[in-house]
Motif scaffolding. Structure first.
Motif, mmCIF file in Angstrom:
data_model
loop_
_atom_site.group_PDB
_atom_site.id
_atom_site.type_symbol
_atom_site.label_atom_id
_atom_site.label_comp_id
_atom_site.label_asym_id
_atom_site.label_seq_id
_atom_site.Cartn_x
_atom_site.Cartn_y
_atom_site.Cartn_z
ATOM 1 N N VAL A 178 34.629 -44.711 -18.862
ATOM 2 C CA VAL A 178 33.368 -44.010 -18.648
ATOM 3 C C VAL A 178 33.475 -43.213 -17.364
ATOM 4 O O VAL A 178 33.901 -43.727 -16.333
ATOM 5 C CB VAL A 178 32.198 -45.003 -18.565
ATOM 6 C CG1 VAL A 178 30.997 -44.363 -17.908
ATOM 7 C CG2 VAL A 178 31.833 -45.486 -19.947
ATOM 8 N N SER A 226 31.728 -42.228 -14.784
ATOM 9 C CA SER A 226 30.533 -42.387 -13.973
ATOM 10 C C SER A 226 30.834 -43.398 -12.889
ATOM 11 O O SER A 226 31.614 -44.324 -13.091
ATOM 12 C CB SER A 226 29.366 -42.869 -14.829
ATOM 13 O OG SER A 226 28.313 -43.306 -14.007
ATOM 14 N N SER A 227 30.220 -43.217 -11.742
ATOM 15 C CA SER A 227 30.457 -44.188 -10.672
ATOM 16 C C SER A 227 29.393 -45.264 -10.661
ATOM 17 O O SER A 227 29.508 -46.239 -9.941
ATOM 18 C CB SER A 227 30.490 -43.483 -9.314
ATOM 19 O OG SER A 227 29.213 -42.981 -9.013
ATOM 20 N N ARG A 228 28.347 -45.079 -11.435
ATOM 21 C CA ARG A 228 27.311 -46.113 -11.397
ATOM 22 C C ARG A 228 27.410 -47.084 -12.559
ATOM 23 O O ARG A 228 26.773 -48.127 -12.557
ATOM 24 C CB ARG A 228 25.926 -45.484 -11.359
ATOM 25 C CG ARG A 228 25.644 -44.589 -12.531
ATOM 26 C CD ARG A 228 24.228 -44.031 -12.404
ATOM 27 N NE ARG A 228 24.033 -42.881 -13.226
ATOM 28 C CZ ARG A 228 22.896 -42.631 -13.881
ATOM 29 N NH1 ARG A 228 21.897 -43.468 -13.778
ATOM 30 N NH2 ARG A 228 22.782 -41.555 -14.607
ATOM 31 N N PHE A 229 28.194 -46.736 -13.594
ATOM 32 C CA PHE A 229 28.354 -47.629 -14.733
ATOM 33 C C PHE A 229 29.780 -48.139 -14.804
ATOM 34 O O PHE A 229 30.719 -47.379 -14.569
ATOM 35 C CB PHE A 229 28.042 -46.910 -16.048
ATOM 36 C CG PHE A 229 26.662 -46.331 -16.114
ATOM 37 C CD1 PHE A 229 25.560 -47.113 -15.830
ATOM 38 C CD2 PHE A 229 26.464 -45.008 -16.463
ATOM 39 C CE1 PHE A 229 24.283 -46.587 -15.887
ATOM 40 C CE2 PHE A 229 25.184 -44.471 -16.522
ATOM 41 C CZ PHE A 229 24.097 -45.264 -16.229
ATOM 42 N N VAL A 230 29.915 -49.396 -15.136
ATOM 43 C CA VAL A 230 31.235 -49.882 -15.535
ATOM 44 C C VAL A 230 31.378 -49.617 -17.027
ATOM 45 O O VAL A 230 30.393 -49.530 -17.751
ATOM 46 C CB VAL A 230 31.401 -51.387 -15.229
ATOM 47 C CG1 VAL A 230 31.323 -51.632 -13.739
ATOM 48 C CG2 VAL A 230 30.364 -52.208 -15.962
ATOM 49 N N HIS A 231 32.593 -49.482 -17.485
ATOM 50 C CA HIS A 231 32.751 -49.174 -18.902
ATOM 51 C C HIS A 231 32.414 -50.402 -19.740
ATOM 52 O O HIS A 231 32.453 -51.535 -19.266
ATOM 53 C CB HIS A 231 34.162 -48.658 -19.203
ATOM 54 C CG HIS A 231 35.236 -49.684 -19.120
ATOM 55 N ND1 HIS A 231 36.227 -49.660 -18.147
ATOM 56 C CD2 HIS A 231 35.505 -50.764 -19.891
ATOM 57 C CE1 HIS A 231 37.020 -50.689 -18.334
ATOM 58 N NE2 HIS A 231 36.628 -51.372 -19.378
#
Lengths: 305, 305
Positions: free
Chosen positions: B149, B151-156
């Motif tokens: 993913v 994004s830096s705010r979500f973990v995959h």
DNA sequence: AGAGCCGCTGAATCCTTTT
DNA sequence: CAAAAGGATTCAGCGGCTC
């Protein structure tokens, strides 16, 4: 350094070692004493309302009452959390009541944004069915511990949730702080990011269950997670961005130990002085703590009094 | 036997091989044609409303509208399910919308009892942090596929849910049918049950994601689970108790293939004739099917017409 | 001959900009 | 300001190349 920390007495009202402090108080009362927006990270595992034998807390209330109380906890955490703060909430569901964790999440979700859902896996079988043809990687079949369930209608649960709540849902994380090595070695040198050789761990965290070996044979604490769990939460949030961490249900102190090891300013509450004493003993047993300057910034401690 | 099954044409309205039948129809319309209480097991993975490019279905509707539709599917399944039947519902949540799966479960939960929550794990890292001291079993670090993913705010996400619904919440399961061998051989003689050498697999199912090896280069179906997933669901419910199985969103037909391999009477719906044709091609490619008497009881087929 | 490096592709996506 | 469209990203797997 080598100073021998005195062993706490059997029941204590507070305890301190290094940057870590424990206070015997109710979670809501303790949180109420903290300043608005003063906490970077909250990591906790509240009572599950499953009738566990907590000593000073009646852990089987009507569902609606329990959920209302959890909602209050959520609002209290929301108040003390800094705008870029994180609230990691560990909840499991007993096989008999799979809705519990979802209900808890929804209740807390009234006050905070659910940014990530992490899955703590305590045990997993890697192979397929024994009748299947072998899939190559032989040998490894199952790892971790689990708790069998007698009923024939339920499979046993080897899983708990860790809900990651934030005030806005847009808090940046330090994903590589708990990263894992690349699977394909050919990717190691390819990308800019790959200097570390690490990739994001994802939302499935395998952590074998830690069974606490009580010295006393009385009353083990029923709800405790391994120390790695809060440690990974702290690291995922970003250690440099943590000025102050709190666990309002500190129990046997796994989160306090993780904080102590990382040199993080930490405050833990528990309503039960005996649990707190056991947590203090575990803290006292730690060989040594990181020096204060390990912390990037000096902690701004709200009055925990 | 060695009879060559003809390859279905590009778009089909129905297809049959052995005990397995596919029909091009809308899920609700198809379910409406089945008799009340006539289905033993439903296994399916509905559209997630995440904007996937289905050809004949608009997969991005207002949330409330989508949930109402899912609720209708739940009621339709409830109607056709036998009193001791099982409904296995596979749903995932994209990182951006972690509530999706919970909302879907709650909606279906209005019609059926949530008896178990199974966690389909596509990828998992077994070691701790790279900086940790090695924990013995070296070498194995991570297994399975996942989707990174950006994004830096979500973990995959390497996880999807399989919700197990039943009419009463008290349906007995055949837990050892997908059991795993005991870890400790000494347990083998210790307990009576251990005659099989198997224990309950639990609610965490590791199944590496099946990447479609892009046979045709045209439009692969986005929503396909590995064939083992429906197979394990069938087995967990108990093969002897399955007289008729249904997947109302059969897609590329993983559930149909599992049913065919097990010799189960099966009916699959899909609104898209091209997906159905691909499912039929995969079915036709199966080397051979179990003979009819493999089934413990003769199937009572409702008129699928 | 095999270890190492590189190119390419695709995945129940995310983010930004534009109507 | 909701919705749509295009660009950006991550990284496993595979194939091909080099030394």
């Amino acid at each position: 350094m080598g100073v021998r920390t005195p062993t706490p007495s059997r029941r204590i009202a507070r305890y301190r070692r290094g940057s870590v402090e424990l206070v015997a108080t109710d979670a809501l009362a303790g949180l109420a004493r903290l300043d608005h927006g003063s906490v970077s990270v909250v990591v906790t595992s509240p009572p599950y309302n499953t009738g566990q034998p907590y000593s000073l807390y009646r852990d089987r209330r009507p569902r609606s009452e329990y959920l209302a109380w959890i909602g209050e906890v959520g609002r209290a955490v929301r108040r003390v959390l800094s705008p870029q703060g994180s609230f990691f909430l560990n909840v499991g569901s007993p096989p008999r009541d799979p809705w519990l964790a979802f209900d808890v999440a929804r209740e807390v979700g009234r006050s905070l944004h659910l940014q990530n859902v992490l899955h703590w896996v305590k045990s997993i079988a890697l192979g397929g069915l024994p009748t299947d043809p072998p899939t190559g990687r032989a040998g490894i079949v199952a790892v971790g511990h689990y708790r069998p369930v007698a009923s024939s209608r339920f499979v046993h649960s080897a899983h708990e949730y860790v809900f990651h709540f934030t005030p806005t849902g847009t808090v940046p994380l330090d994903r590589l702080a708990i990263g894992v090595p690349y699977q394909d070695a050919s990717n190691l040198t390819r990308w800019r990011r790959a200097g570390t050789g690490l990739r994001c761990r994802g939302n499935v965290w395998f952590l074998p269950y830690a069974t606490i070996q009580r010295r006393e044979r009385d009353r083990p604490h029923p709800a405790t997670f391994p120390e790695e769990l809060p440690e990974w939460c702290f690291r995922l949030h970003g250690l440099e961005r943590i000025r102050f961490a709190v666990d309002p249900f500190v129990g046997l102190g796994s989160s306090a130990i993780a904080a102590a090891r990382l040199g993080l300013p930490f405050l833990g509450f528990d309503i039960d002085p005996e649990y707190l004493a056991e947590a203090a003993r575990r803290l006292a047993r730690l060989p040594r703590l990181p020096s204060a300057e390990r912390r990037v910034r000096p902690a701004i401690r709200p009055r925990p009094n």
